[in-house]
Enzyme design. Structure first.
Site, PDB file in Angstrom:
ATOM      1  N   TYR A  53      -8.334   1.124  -4.955  1.00 27.09           N
ATOM      2  CA  TYR A  53      -7.972  -0.288  -4.975  1.00 27.09           C
ATOM      3  C   TYR A  53      -6.502  -0.459  -5.373  1.00 27.09           C
ATOM      4  O   TYR A  53      -5.933   0.360  -6.106  1.00 27.09           O
ATOM      5  CB  TYR A  53      -8.839  -1.034  -5.980  1.00 27.09           C
ATOM      6  CG  TYR A  53     -10.269  -1.265  -5.551  1.00 27.09           C
ATOM      7  CD1 TYR A  53     -10.913  -0.425  -4.644  1.00 27.09           C
ATOM      8  CD2 TYR A  53     -11.002  -2.326  -6.071  1.00 27.09           C
ATOM      9  CE1 TYR A  53     -12.228  -0.648  -4.266  1.00 27.09           C
ATOM     10  CE2 TYR A  53     -12.318  -2.556  -5.704  1.00 27.09           C
ATOM     11  CZ  TYR A  53     -12.927  -1.710  -4.802  1.00 27.09           C
ATOM     12  OH  TYR A  53     -14.228  -1.930  -4.428  1.00 27.09           O
ATOM     13  N   ASP A  92     -20.092   0.647 -11.154  1.00 27.66           N
ATOM     14  CA  ASP A  92     -19.786  -0.786 -11.139  1.00 27.66           C
ATOM     15  C   ASP A  92     -20.640  -1.541 -12.153  1.00 27.66           C
ATOM     16  O   ASP A  92     -20.152  -2.448 -12.828  1.00 27.66           O
ATOM     17  CB  ASP A  92     -20.037  -1.366  -9.737  1.00 27.66           C
ATOM     18  CG  ASP A  92     -19.026  -0.877  -8.713  1.00 27.66           C
ATOM     19  OD1 ASP A  92     -17.960  -0.370  -9.114  1.00 27.66           O
ATOM     20  OD2 ASP A  92     -19.301  -0.995  -7.504  1.00 27.66           O
ATOM     21  N   GLU A 123      -5.169   2.604  -7.939  1.00 26.57           N
ATOM     22  CA  GLU A 123      -5.989   3.713  -8.422  1.00 26.57           C
ATOM     23  C   GLU A 123      -5.613   4.996  -7.687  1.00 26.57           C
ATOM     24  O   GLU A 123      -5.455   4.989  -6.463  1.00 26.57           O
ATOM     25  CB  GLU A 123      -7.473   3.412  -8.155  1.00 26.57           C
ATOM     26  CG  GLU A 123      -7.993   2.147  -8.803  1.00 26.57           C
ATOM     27  CD  GLU A 123      -9.392   1.780  -8.336  1.00 26.57           C
ATOM     28  OE1 GLU A 123     -10.044   0.965  -9.001  1.00 26.57           O
ATOM     29  OE2 GLU A 123      -9.844   2.312  -7.278  1.00 26.57           O
TER      30      GLU A 123
END
Length: 389
Positions: free
Chosen positions: A347, A81, A368
């Protein structure tokens, strides 16, 4: 008596076709849903170009002119991230049959804690597409994070210079979405833009920002804070996180929320705003045990009185990507469901177009998925809502 008997037999048919009868119940006469996957494409594949290691955080929306825009984070050096990123976009003018080559909207250079998607919201009134995102959300070697915005007025072909919304919203760390923002179609506060998201893991919760002038100015709206707030969290703490709002047919806003620390269940939190995103009363909070979830960002969409939901439907692992639907505004879910991918998945985001009878048959999903890990690809899926009949 024979004529009267025949009329009594015809009345249910007339109610369905013509809306005859004071007790007509729309929910009872919904056309039967039987969603069927009719098309899918790999829009992004990780680890195949020198510029990008991993593609993540899919967003998808229709523009006011009917083009599809698909966005994601292009993480340059790893799947983390906190990674240097581009914002990647592809555009389709034929409802997903073909897509433009990938282009980049923004580039944070080598900055480790730079760009983070984000919410896309369409303003039909202003004919614009707005992307809301953050910079330095994790506050790694940064004093504060910033909520930013770019806007397209030409169907996603070009984008404005970034605007820093923190001057209006303050410097509290706020991560929009990820997913769709909404423009309210109904009172209260018709035409308002509502973008919901979450805070940091320590100061977490669901927070919404609001604009009543097509994104020119923004202010803070509803908040549903974690407990204990601004303190380190433990397993089973109340910790609402990534979320997706939809507007229901009564003008209320339903927010479907990631249950980060799996408080009360391995399922989704749901909370409703009755005042256009100003508040999220705890009295309107419930835990939907039918929507099992491993703590992930999920997709939610309202379309013509039905609510659709996508996530990896498993209590612990990000696998079994599934589409579910509700005829009761999310109060209950149909037993039937559509598995779009059995393996690793993550996601997701959904959109739809209601411009014609033909378009009403479809929803469009970006999510995803992979064979060994959910971050291997970003997939576009087109689902025919009545295709299995």
């Amino acid at each position: 008596m024979g004529i009267l008997a025949n009329l009594s037999l015809l009345l249910p048919f007339l109610q369905v076709c013509c809306g005859v009868g004071s007790h007509f119940n729309k929910k009872q006469y919904f056309p039967l849903l039987s969603p069927l996957l009719v098309e899918e494409q790999l829009l992004w594949v990780s680890n195949v170009t020198a510029e990008v290691n991993t593609f993540r955080i899919p967003l998808i929306t229709f523009t006011p002119k009917g083009s599809l825009l698909a966005f994601c984070e292009a993480r340059k050096f790893s799947y983390n991230d906190m990674e240097a990123k581009f914002f990647a976009v592809k555009r389709s003018v034929d409802k997903g049959s073909t897509w433009s080559p990938m282009s980049f909207i923004l580039d944070d250079g080598p900055q480790v804690d730079g760009l983070n998607l984000g919410v896309v919201v369409v303003d039909e009134k202003a004919q614009s597409v707005i992307l809301v995102y953050t910079v330095c959300f994790h506050q790694y070697k940064c004093i504060t994070s910033s909520v930013m915005m770019v806007e397209s007025l030409d169907d996603g072909l070009s984008w404005s210079r970034p605007r820093n919304l923190s001057e209006q919203l303050g410097v509290k760390s706020f991560a929009p979405g990820p997913g769709l923002g909404i423009q309210k179609r109904l009172p209260p506060h018709q035409d308002r833009l509502v973008v919901c998201g979450h805070g940091t893991l320590k100061g977490d919760g669901v927070f919404c920002i609001l604009s009543d002038d097509s994104g020119k100015t923004w202010r803070n709206g509803a908040a549903l804070k974690s407990i204990p707030y601004n303190q380190p969290k433990q397993a089973l703490d109340f910790n609402p996180d990534e979320c997706q709002p939809v507007e229901l047919s009564d003008g209320s806003i339903l927010v479907n929320v990631r249950n980060q620390n799996q408080y009360h269940c391995h399922c989704r939190m749901v909370v409703r705003s009755l005042d256009g995103g100003e508040t999220l009363p705890v009295e309107e909070l419930f835990f939907d045990k039918n929507l099992i979830d491993p703590a992930v960002a999920a997709g939610m969409l309202e379309k013509e009185g039905r609510v659709y939901f996508t996530n990896p439907a498993h209590p612990e692992k990000r696998v079994n990507f599934t589409l579910r639907w509700s005829l009761t505004n999310g109060k209950s879910w149909e037993k039937d469901m559509l598995q779009l991918w059995p393996g690793p998945s993550g996601y997701s985001c959904m959109t739809t177009l209601n411009s014609s009878t033909e378009d009403r048959k479809f929803i469009f999903i970006l999510y995803e998925r992979g064979k060994r890990d959910s971050v291997e690809t970003v997939v576009f899926a087109k689902v025919h809502l009545y295709g299995g009949l």
